[in-house]
Write a protein that holds these residues in place. Structure first.
Motif, PDB file in Angstrom:
ATOM      1  N   PHE A  76       0.834  -1.197   0.000  1.00 51.64           N
ATOM      2  CA  PHE A  76       0.000   0.000   0.000  1.00 51.64           C
ATOM      3  C   PHE A  76       0.871   1.250   0.000  1.00 51.64           C
ATOM      4  O   PHE A  76       1.956   1.270   0.555  1.00 51.64           O
ATOM      5  CB  PHE A  76      -0.898   0.006   1.236  1.00 51.64           C
ATOM      6  CG  PHE A  76      -1.837   1.179   1.300  1.00 51.64           C
ATOM      7  CD1 PHE A  76      -3.024   1.163   0.596  1.00 51.64           C
ATOM      8  CD2 PHE A  76      -1.525   2.298   2.041  1.00 51.64           C
ATOM      9  CE1 PHE A  76      -3.886   2.242   0.638  1.00 51.64           C
ATOM     10  CE2 PHE A  76      -2.380   3.390   2.090  1.00 51.64           C
ATOM     11  CZ  PHE A  76      -3.570   3.371   1.391  1.00 51.64           C
ATOM     12  N   GLY A  77       0.387   2.294  -0.646  1.00 55.05           N
ATOM     13  CA  GLY A  77       1.035   3.591  -0.516  1.00 55.05           C
ATOM     14  C   GLY A  77       1.704   4.123  -1.759  1.00 55.05           C
ATOM     15  O   GLY A  77       2.031   5.294  -1.820  1.00 55.05           O
ATOM     16  N   GLY A  78       1.926   3.278  -2.739  1.00 57.51           N
ATOM     17  CA  GLY A  78       2.586   3.770  -3.937  1.00 57.51           C
ATOM     18  C   GLY A  78       4.031   4.127  -3.693  1.00 57.51           C
ATOM     19  O   GLY A  78       4.533   4.114  -2.579  1.00 57.51           O
ATOM     20  N   GLY A  79       4.744   4.440  -4.758  1.00 57.53           N
ATOM     21  CA  GLY A  79       6.132   4.861  -4.629  1.00 57.53           C
ATOM     22  C   GLY A  79       7.081   3.723  -4.347  1.00 57.53           C
ATOM     23  O   GLY A  79       6.688   2.596  -4.038  1.00 57.53           O
ATOM     24  N   GLY A  80       8.376   4.047  -4.450  1.00 55.00           N
ATOM     25  CA  GLY A  80       9.407   3.051  -4.215  1.00 55.00           C
ATOM     26  C   GLY A  80       9.629   2.726  -2.762  1.00 55.00           C
ATOM     27  O   GLY A  80      10.472   1.894  -2.431  1.00 55.00           O
ATOM     28  N   GLY A  81       8.879   3.379  -1.861  1.00 55.70           N
ATOM     29  CA  GLY A  81       9.015   3.076  -0.441  1.00 55.70           C
ATOM     30  C   GLY A  81       8.664   1.643  -0.109  1.00 55.70           C
ATOM     31  O   GLY A  81       9.082   1.119   0.918  1.00 55.70           O
ATOM     32  N   GLY A  82       7.908   0.978  -0.966  1.00 58.10           N
ATOM     33  CA  GLY A  82       7.487  -0.388  -0.686  1.00 58.10           C
ATOM     34  C   GLY A  82       8.392  -1.463  -1.221  1.00 58.10           C
ATOM     35  O   GLY A  82       8.075  -2.651  -1.113  1.00 58.10           O
ATOM     36  N   ILE A  83       9.539  -1.100  -1.752  1.00 57.36           N
ATOM     37  CA  ILE A  83      10.384  -2.085  -2.425  1.00 57.36           C
ATOM     38  C   ILE A  83      10.842  -3.203  -1.483  1.00 57.36           C
ATOM     39  O   ILE A  83      10.731  -4.387  -1.806  1.00 57.36           O
ATOM     40  CB  ILE A  83      11.588  -1.385  -3.102  1.00 57.36           C
ATOM     41  CG1 ILE A  83      12.423  -2.376  -3.906  1.00 57.36           C
ATOM     42  CG2 ILE A  83      12.449  -0.644  -2.107  1.00 57.36           C
ATOM     43  CD1 ILE A  83      13.480  -1.694  -4.759  1.00 57.36           C
ATOM     44  N   ALA A  84      11.327  -2.848  -0.299  1.00 59.50           N
ATOM     45  CA  ALA A  84      11.747  -3.884   0.650  1.00 59.50           C
ATOM     46  C   ALA A  84      10.543  -4.558   1.293  1.00 59.50           C
ATOM     47  O   ALA A  84      10.595  -5.749   1.633  1.00 59.50           O
ATOM     48  CB  ALA A  84      12.658  -3.281   1.720  1.00 59.50           C
ATOM     49  N   ALA A  85       9.445  -3.806   1.477  1.00 60.83           N
ATOM     50  CA  ALA A  85       8.244  -4.385   2.063  1.00 60.83           C
ATOM     51  C   ALA A  85       7.709  -5.529   1.219  1.00 60.83           C
ATOM     52  O   ALA A  85       7.161  -6.507   1.754  1.00 60.83           O
ATOM     53  CB  ALA A  85       7.182  -3.305   2.239  1.00 60.83           C
ATOM     54  N   ALA A  86       7.843  -5.439  -0.112  1.00 61.04           N
ATOM     55  CA  ALA A  86       7.405  -6.529  -0.981  1.00 61.04           C
ATOM     56  C   ALA A  86       8.203  -7.799  -0.699  1.00 61.04           C
ATOM     57  O   ALA A  86       7.666  -8.912  -0.736  1.00 61.04           O
ATOM     58  CB  ALA A  86       7.527  -6.126  -2.446  1.00 61.04           C
ATOM     59  N   ILE A  87       9.490  -7.637  -0.414  1.00 62.93           N
ATOM     60  CA  ILE A  87      10.314  -8.784  -0.032  1.00 62.93           C
ATOM     61  C   ILE A  87       9.810  -9.368   1.276  1.00 62.93           C
ATOM     62  O   ILE A  87       9.711 -10.583   1.451  1.00 62.93           O
ATOM     63  CB  ILE A  87      11.789  -8.368   0.099  1.00 62.93           C
ATOM     64  CG1 ILE A  87      12.318  -7.898  -1.247  1.00 62.93           C
ATOM     65  CG2 ILE A  87      12.638  -9.515   0.637  1.00 62.93           C
ATOM     66  CD1 ILE A  87      13.666  -7.213  -1.156  1.00 62.93           C
ATOM     67  N   GLY A  88       9.452  -8.491   2.226  1.00 55.87           N
ATOM     68  CA  GLY A  88       8.927  -8.950   3.500  1.00 55.87           C
ATOM     69  C   GLY A  88       7.625  -9.708   3.344  1.00 55.87           C
ATOM     70  O   GLY A  88       7.393 -10.730   4.015  1.00 55.87           O
ATOM     71  N   GLN A  89       6.755  -9.244   2.448  1.00 53.43           N
ATOM     72  CA  GLN A  89       5.506  -9.957   2.212  1.00 53.43           C
ATOM     73  C   GLN A  89       5.769 -11.338   1.626  1.00 53.43           C
ATOM     74  O   GLN A  89       5.132 -12.333   2.025  1.00 53.43           O
ATOM     75  CB  GLN A  89       4.618  -9.141   1.276  1.00 53.43           C
ATOM     76  CG  GLN A  89       4.063  -7.874   1.912  1.00 53.43           C
ATOM     77  CD  GLN A  89       3.133  -7.113   0.992  1.00 53.43           C
ATOM     78  OE1 GLN A  89       3.064  -7.382  -0.208  1.00 53.43           O
ATOM     79  NE2 GLN A  89       2.413  -6.152   1.542  1.00 53.43           N
ATOM     80  N   ALA A  90       6.693 -11.412   0.684  1.00 54.37           N
ATOM     81  CA  ALA A  90       7.026 -12.705   0.082  1.00 54.37           C
ATOM     82  C   ALA A  90       7.610 -13.654   1.120  1.00 54.37           C
ATOM     83  O   ALA A  90       7.225 -14.834   1.195  1.00 54.37           O
ATOM     84  CB  ALA A  90       8.016 -12.497  -1.061  1.00 54.37           C
ATOM     85  N   ALA A  91       8.526 -13.154   1.943  1.00 53.86           N
ATOM     86  CA  ALA A  91       9.139 -13.990   2.980  1.00 53.86           C
ATOM     87  C   ALA A  91       8.103 -14.441   4.000  1.00 53.86           C
ATOM     88  O   ALA A  91       8.116 -15.600   4.447  1.00 53.86           O
ATOM     89  CB  ALA A  91      10.266 -13.218   3.667  1.00 53.86           C
ATOM     90  N   GLY A  92       7.183 -13.526   4.362  1.00 59.89           N
ATOM     91  CA  GLY A  92       6.137 -13.884   5.312  1.00 59.89           C
ATOM     92  C   GLY A  92       5.231 -14.977   4.780  1.00 59.89           C
ATOM     93  O   GLY A  92       4.814 -15.885   5.519  1.00 59.89           O
ATOM     94  N   ALA A  93       4.912 -14.903   3.485  1.00 59.52           N
ATOM     95  CA  ALA A  93       4.067 -15.934   2.877  1.00 59.52           C
ATOM     96  C   ALA A  93       4.745 -17.297   2.944  1.00 59.52           C
ATOM     97  O   ALA A  93       4.092 -18.324   3.206  1.00 59.52           O
ATOM     98  CB  ALA A  93       3.755 -15.566   1.431  1.00 59.52           C
ATOM     99  N   ILE A  94       6.045 -17.314   2.718  1.00 61.41           N
ATOM    100  CA  ILE A  94       6.784 -18.581   2.748  1.00 61.41           C
ATOM    101  C   ILE A  94       6.921 -19.099   4.176  1.00 61.41           C
ATOM    102  O   ILE A  94       6.705 -20.293   4.451  1.00 61.41           O
ATOM    103  CB  ILE A  94       8.158 -18.390   2.082  1.00 61.41           C
ATOM    104  CG1 ILE A  94       7.963 -18.185   0.574  1.00 61.41           C
ATOM    105  CG2 ILE A  94       9.066 -19.590   2.337  1.00 61.41           C
ATOM    106  CD1 ILE A  94       9.187 -17.685  -0.142  1.00 61.41           C
TER     107      ILE A  94
END
Length: 359
Positions: free
Chosen positions: A51-69
């Motif tokens: 959420f939020g747009g912008g490149g601020g979420g770049i590492a958060a996307a990694i966190g979401q992927a890791a959390g799913a795994i």
């Protein structure tokens, strides 16, 4: 986008049909359900965007992927980002929807460069951070980009005269202080550390990820807190990352510092604790920011400014290459890489990659 995902899978030795999750950020228009058919995916088990747009979420996307795994919801997640301006329009239009609310637009602030320029002037004029620090960031990016065959700046140099004489975009930003959009795509594959042992490449381990925003941060609130206004929004996120990993700034060998604009990268370096406002001029210098021997080599692929701005996805890929020893500007025996997302976004995030599996 399909080509980048297939390349990532071939690099790892995993068939694209085994992907069962996707994570992205920044309003990517490539919906996972539309990617499934071309990739031959059997079942989609995870699908998320930050959420939020912008490149601020770049590492958060990694966190979401890791959390799913880690929670067993997926086993092989692709983190991806693509930009094709002919299809999706210029990124600045999407950024306006997230960053530039009516009180800013009513005052004539209609572009990301303008909002970040206001913050940059505060950093330089009120807090006394030398403006030369921003130029040092730009020079380091072009130094690395000139040596990276994949960079738009490959084989090119940027002289002080070219930098100083380039047109003003929004004071204090010259043209070369600004990231400039490119069409392109990138993807990385996230799997468990156990599964990584069976793949063909040396893995880069995710040691920690944090995301969020500090109290007092945000487009409507940033004027209310004198200290927050000079920052990139990372104060609490960075503190939580160090607490989560048990590492300190002194433990980081290389950093990929998202630079939508040069001064925001300066603020991000300060927010993460590599130096103070008072000590920024001494620490953030060209010699300290370049590979292989700088105190903190940054943006070793050229970053958004000199490699190419595909919303920072190249910075994740470069983080992995440094851990593997495959960068065109390799830091010898790099064990840890910090990835800092887009500074100044409503939501920001950071991650640390390591060469060794976390205990």
């Amino acid at each position: 986008m399909i080509g980048a995902i297939v390349d990532a899978c071939e690099d790892a030795g995993l068939h694209p049909s085994e992907i069962d999750g996707f994570a992205s950020y920044g309003d990517d228009n490539n919906e996972p359900v539309r990617l499934m058919t071309d990739l031959g995916i059997k079942e989609l088990r995870w699908c998320s965007t930050v959420f939020g747009g912008g490149g601020g979420g770049i590492a958060a996307a990694i966190g979401q992927a890791a959390g799913a795994i880690l929670t067993g919801q997926a086993s092989a997640v692709i983190v991806y980002r693509a930009l094709v301006q002919g299809d999706s329009g210029r990124l600045s239009a999407a950024v306006m929807a997230h960053h530039l609310n009516t009180h800013m637009i009513g005052a004539g602030i209609i572009a990301p460069a303008q909002t970040c320029a206001i913050r940059a002037n505060r950093l330089f004029e009120h807090h006394g951070v030398p403006q030369e620090t921003a130029k040092a960031v730009v020079d380091a990016c072009y130094y690395h980009g000139a040596r990276n065959p994949e960079a738009v700046a490959y084989g090119k140099s940027l002289s002080s005269d070219e930098y100083e004489n380039s047109r003003i975009i929004s004071e204090p930003f010259h043209l070369f202080d600004c990231s400039r959009e490119n069409d392109g795509a990138g993807a990385i594959l996230i799997v468990s550390s156990e599964r990584a042992r069976d793949l063909k490449q040396k893995p880069a381990y995710v040691l920690g990820v944090t995301q969020g925003a500090a109290k007092g941060w945000g487009d409507l609130l940033e004027n209310d807190d004198e200290d927050q206004y000079a920052t990139a929004g990372f104060k609490s996120v960075a503190r939580n990352l160090w607490d989560q990993t048990g590492l300190t700034p002194a433990d980081i060998d290389v950093a990929q510092i998202y630079e939508n604009f040069s001064a925001q990268a300066v603020a991000s370096i300060i927010d993460h604790g590599f130096c103070t406002l008072e000590g920024a001029g001494e620490f953030i210098t060209f010699d300290n920011l370049i590979a292989p021997n700088g105190k903190l080599p940054i943006n070793t692929s050229g970053g958004n400014i000199a490699q190419g701005f595909v919303h920072g996805i190249g910075m994740i890929i470069e983080s992995v290459r440094q851990i593997r020893g495959e960068s065109s500007n390799q830091v010898e025996d790099a064990k840890t890489v910090l990835l800092a997302g887009g500074p100044g976004a409503p939501i920001v995030s950071s991650a640390i990659f390591g060469a060794e599996r976390p205990q």
